[in-house]
Write an enzyme that holds these catalytic residues in place. Structure first.
Site, short mmCIF file in Angstrom:
data_model
loop_
_atom_site.label_atom_id
_atom_site.label_comp_id
_atom_site.label_asym_id
_atom_site.label_seq_id
_atom_site.Cartn_x
_atom_site.Cartn_y
_atom_site.Cartn_z
N TYR A 60 39.86 25.60 54.94
CA TYR A 60 38.69 25.07 55.64
C TYR A 60 39.16 24.25 56.83
O TYR A 60 40.35 24.25 57.16
CB TYR A 60 37.79 24.34 54.66
CG TYR A 60 37.29 25.28 53.58
CD1 TYR A 60 36.41 26.33 53.89
CD2 TYR A 60 37.76 25.19 52.27
CE1 TYR A 60 36.00 27.24 52.92
CE2 TYR A 60 37.34 26.09 51.29
CZ TYR A 60 36.47 27.12 51.63
OH TYR A 60 36.07 28.02 50.67
N THR A 111 33.20 24.63 43.52
CA THR A 111 31.98 25.16 44.14
C THR A 111 31.17 25.91 43.10
O THR A 111 31.67 26.81 42.43
CB THR A 111 32.34 26.10 45.30
OG1 THR A 111 32.97 25.34 46.33
CG2 THR A 111 31.10 26.78 45.86
N ASN A 163 41.72 32.38 52.39
CA ASN A 163 41.16 32.30 53.75
C ASN A 163 42.22 32.57 54.82
O ASN A 163 42.21 31.96 55.90
CB ASN A 163 40.47 30.95 53.99
CG ASN A 163 39.09 30.89 53.37
OD1 ASN A 163 38.40 31.91 53.25
ND2 ASN A 163 38.66 29.70 52.96
N HIS A 181 38.45 16.85 52.00
CA HIS A 181 38.89 18.21 51.67
C HIS A 181 39.79 18.72 52.80
O HIS A 181 39.32 19.13 53.86
CB HIS A 181 37.65 19.10 51.53
CG HIS A 181 37.91 20.43 50.88
ND1 HIS A 181 39.17 20.97 50.74
CD2 HIS A 181 37.06 21.35 50.35
CE1 HIS A 181 39.08 22.15 50.14
NE2 HIS A 181 37.80 22.40 49.89
N ASN A 211 42.59 24.75 51.21
CA ASN A 211 41.95 26.06 50.97
C ASN A 211 41.40 26.75 52.21
O ASN A 211 40.46 27.54 52.14
CB ASN A 211 40.85 25.92 49.93
CG ASN A 211 41.39 25.50 48.57
OD1 ASN A 211 42.59 25.57 48.34
ND2 ASN A 211 40.51 25.06 47.70
#
Length: 354
Positions: free
Chosen positions: A178, A25, A233, A173, A176
């Site tokens: 998400y 990112t 997260n 993805h 992480n």
């Protein structure tokens, strides 16, 4: 004997080497989550990677987790991404688009008031950067069972859009913390329907997405990234290795281009030999990531423990990383203060090796 500089076939894509650029990112997209010329320059500079995997890219509007991440959900974005893929292909590079939904890791202040969604009403225990400053993460709205199919279809459409934009394939993805990872791991998923409870049920959303994307563009153009140990997260699972073993076995029959596994935790809280599990259970190409030196990466490939290695931070500050590794040149350090700064500084101004 294979090493970092031997070629490899990942699905439909032949790579010149096994030095992969990990998804990073960088928050340089223009307003409207639009790819731009600066991004084309950035990725073209790194086209000597065996494969570039782009930054996480939104499959739909309304789930922004950063201020300036790109999207792939409208025609304008498709056309803008074409300039990126053309720039990479002009240098004989290969590039996959990482497609992504932020789930509960988004915020209404980044999405015109739209609340985040997730598998369960459990907020991330942290703060998020918004245009109004740092804010606590919000409790997500729980996705209804019938809504989930719509998100699966959005992944399908994003994959189709990626191919229209000239990408060689897509990486789903699933890492992480998400949305896909939120469904996978027990700390974020306390559902009691067919998407929650058992490992099989918690894996259903991921496998539905992989199947939909594969059906749309062909499984040989599809990769998947997982982070079994990463606590980023607010993520953890009651049976990390069991979950990874189940998912790896389920994926083995799906003939993907690759499985991309992050081997460690950003915060070093959770530990386990996840690569050993993936190597034992998964029958396809295995890409490993996190903290590799060139020598360790090459040795792991020579020993057939993995098939390729994804480098992250080193590619930020060393656009010609394969050249530097091959010639044993010193690597330039990355300036962390410019990772998400916006603009050219710390993005396209790192020099090539002299």
């Amino acid at each position: 004997m294979s090493d970092l500089f031997s070629s490899i076939q990942l699905g439909n894509t032949q790579l010149a080497n096994r030095i992969i650029m990990a998804p990073l990112t960088r928050a340089r997209a223009s307003d409207g989550h639009m790819p731009n010329q600066m991004m084309a320059t950035y990725y073209q500079q790194r086209a000597s990677a065996g494969l570039i995997i782009t930054e996480a890219t939104m499959i739909t509007a309304g789930n922004s987790a950063f201020v300036n991440e790109p999207g792939i959900y409208n025609q304008e974005q498709i056309s803008a991404w074409k300039k990126v893929t053309e720039a990479v292909h002009a240098k004989n590079g290969k590039i996959y688009l990482q497609i992504w939904h932020g789930g509960r890791a988004t915020h209404s202040m980044l999405n015109d008031g739209q609340k985040p969604v997730g598998p369960s009403a459990i907020a991330i225990d942290d703060v998020i950067h918004t245009p109004q400053g740092k804010m606590p993460y919000e409790v997500p709205r729980v996705l209804e069972t019938d809504e989930i199919l719509g998100i699966v279809d959005a992944f399908r459409q994003a994959a189709r859009n990626a191919i229209l934009a000239g990408f060689d394939g897509v990486e789903v993805h699933g890492a992480n913390g998400y949305l896909i990872d939120q469904f996978l791991r027990s700390s974020a998923n306390t559902r009691s329907d067919k998407y929650g409870g058992s490992i099989e049920n918690r894996s259903r959303f991921l496998l539905d997405v992989v199947d939909a994307v594969s059906d749309e563009i062909g499984s040989a153009k599809v990769g998947l990234r997982l982070s079994p140990l990463n606590s980023f997260n607010s993520m953890h699972d009651e049976d990390t290795l069991g979950l990874l073993a189940f998912v790896s076995k389920a994926l083995s029959s799906r003939n993907l281009a690759y499985l991309h596994v992050m081997r460690a935790d950003f915060f070093d809280k959770q530990h386990g030999d996840v690569l050993a599990i993936a190597h034992e259970v998964y029958s396809g190409n295995l890409i490993a990531n996190m903290g590799y030196t060139a020598s360790e990466a090459s040795q792991a490939i020579k020993e057939n423990l993995i098939d390729a290695v994804a480098f992250g931070t080193d590619f930020i500050s060393n656009p010609d990383l394969p050249l530097r590794i091959e010639n044993n040149l010193e690597l330039a350090p990355a300036d962390q203060s410019t990772f998400y700064l916006g603009g050219a500084e710390g993005y396209i101004d790192y020099p090539l090796a002299s």
